[in-house]
Enzyme design. Structure first.
Site, mmCIF file in Angstrom:
data_model
loop_
_atom_site.group_PDB
_atom_site.id
_atom_site.type_symbol
_atom_site.label_atom_id
_atom_site.label_comp_id
_atom_site.label_asym_id
_atom_site.label_seq_id
_atom_site.Cartn_x
_atom_site.Cartn_y
_atom_site.Cartn_z
ATOM 1 N N ASP A 145 36.144 46.625 39.462
ATOM 2 C CA ASP A 145 35.788 45.460 40.280
ATOM 3 C C ASP A 145 36.867 44.405 40.423
ATOM 4 O O ASP A 145 36.607 43.339 40.951
ATOM 5 C CB ASP A 145 34.499 44.822 39.754
ATOM 6 C CG ASP A 145 34.742 43.972 38.518
ATOM 7 O OD1 ASP A 145 35.540 44.390 37.667
ATOM 8 O OD2 ASP A 145 34.144 42.899 38.434
ATOM 9 N N GLU A 146 38.066 44.675 39.967
ATOM 10 C CA GLU A 146 39.124 43.697 40.207
ATOM 11 C C GLU A 146 40.474 44.365 40.359
ATOM 12 O O GLU A 146 40.716 45.441 39.819
ATOM 13 C CB GLU A 146 39.178 42.615 39.124
ATOM 14 C CG GLU A 146 39.269 43.129 37.727
ATOM 15 C CD GLU A 146 39.351 41.988 36.702
ATOM 16 O OE1 GLU A 146 40.191 41.091 36.847
ATOM 17 O OE2 GLU A 146 38.571 42.013 35.745
#
Ligand code: MG
Length: 375
Positions: free
Chosen positions: A121-122
């Site tokens: 997610d990043e």
């Protein structure tokens, strides 16, 4: 720090050198929990924790509704349920998270090939020379956030700055659904104002040590010279010295091979019985496998590490011809290594388990919460 960009400033910086790049750190908001709320409308507006609800479960992600109650990721589920009585637990669906992660990655790659994922997610993006010729990192961050929302129905926050260290800090400033820009002229003052525990790579243990040394903020850190930092923090010193000055020389590296992913735990009480050791190992397996899943990584070597009460360290490793398939196999290999060492000659104070020879990504300075630190 400012919410809007001044493109002239940014362009002046781009050509300047001095390690100045145009970096965006994109971080999905409460990712797993947001995906669950997206896919099950009955969860929207409710406190949701993704993770096992059993006695030994750990929260992998917490919706913003649950964070109001103090629920956080990496927190034992039992504690989370106590803090937030109406908390709804959902089992993680990593196949779905991975698919969304790939969608997001495809969006990033329309702007730059220099994409370095930190987890599902990043990611860091270096957009110094962006493929679409947009020129403004702030504008690119705005477009990326809009495209992520349009394609996935999820929100992302972004930090824009001149290096990775500050971009990552900035993405956290206006969460959720936020954008924050730190320009080169603002970096030093921004870093000085921060509590030291917000520095990427400074985990709870390092933060404690720093507090004992009188270092509470970036400004405090900047007063320490390199010799002092090396004496106290070893190989971490150079990074810290630069970070305190708003400098980070690390490049955004796409498809970096990961050396290892694991965790270790120091026990409150020394343990020696077979059953206590096996239970401790199960706990470590749970948490480490979750990280492996989150990183979307696989490996074929499992290493068990034990530290005895006299501080002697014992490690045993086993390599498989294939990538370890799932948590069950990971646990089996860990237990086989442990069982071969029993009975132990003396109690142990620390146990660790690592999966290595991974394909995937990692940040070399990562140190994570609680007693369990990333190896
Ligand atoms: Mg996130």
């Amino acid at each position: 720090m400012s919410g809007q960009s001044n493109e002239a400033d940014e362009n002046a910086v781009g050509a300047a050198g001095f390690g100045l790049r145009k970096i965006i750190h994109v971080d999905m908001d409460a990712f797993y929990a947001s995906v669950e709320q997206r896919d099950d409308p009955s969860l929207r507006g409710k406190p949701v924790a993704v993770g096992g609800s059993s006695e030994r479960g750990v929260v992998a992600a917490a919706s913003y509704e649950s964070r109001v109650f103090g629920v956080r990721s990496a927190m034992p589920s039992v504690r989370a349920a106590r803090l937030c009585p109406g908390l709804i637990f959902r089992k993680p669906r990593f196949d779905v998270y991975r698919a969304v992660s790939q969608q997001i990655r495809a969006i990033f790659e329309t702007f730059t090939p220099h994409v370095e994922p930190l987890s599902l997610d990043e990611a860091y993006l270096d957009v110094t020379d962006d493929l679409r010729g947009i020129g403004s990192a702030t504008r690119i961050a705005q477009i990326i956030r809009a495209e992520i929302r349009a394609q996935t129905g999820l929100t992302a926050s972004a930090g824009v700055s001149y290096n990775k260290f500050i971009a990552k800090l900035a993405s956290d400033e206006n969460k959720p659904d936020g954008l924050c820009v730190i320009r080169p002229g603002e970096g030093v003052a921004y870093v000085a104002s921060l509590p030291i525990r917000r520095f990427h790579g400074v985990g709870p243990r390092s933060a404690e040590k720093m507090a004992r040394l009188g270092i509470e903020t970036g400004a405090d850190l900047a007063t320490k010279d390199i010799a002092f930092l090396r004496a106290n923090f070893g190989s971490f010193a150079d990074y810290l010295y630069r970070a305190a000055r708003g400098v980070d020389l690390r490049a955004v590296r796409a498809d970096r091979p990961r050396k290892s992913l694991g965790g270790e735990r120091t026990f409150d009480r020394d343990i020696s019985s077979g059953s206590a050791l096996r239970e401790a190992l199960d706990n470590i397996v749970d948490i480490v496998w979750e990280r492996i899943d989150k990183a979307g990584s696989r490996g074929r070597t499992v290493t068990l590490k034990l530290k005895h009460i006299d501080f002697t360290i014992l490690t045993r490793a086993r390599s498989m011809p294939h990538a370890v398939a799932d948590k069950r196999e990971f646990a089996q290999l860990g237990h086989a290594l442990l069982d071969a060492l029993l009975p132990l000659p003396q109690p142990i104070r620390l146990m660790g388990l690592t999966l290595s020879a991974l394909e995937g990504e990692e940040d070399e300075i990562e140190e994570q919460g609680g007693q369990l630190s990333l190896l």
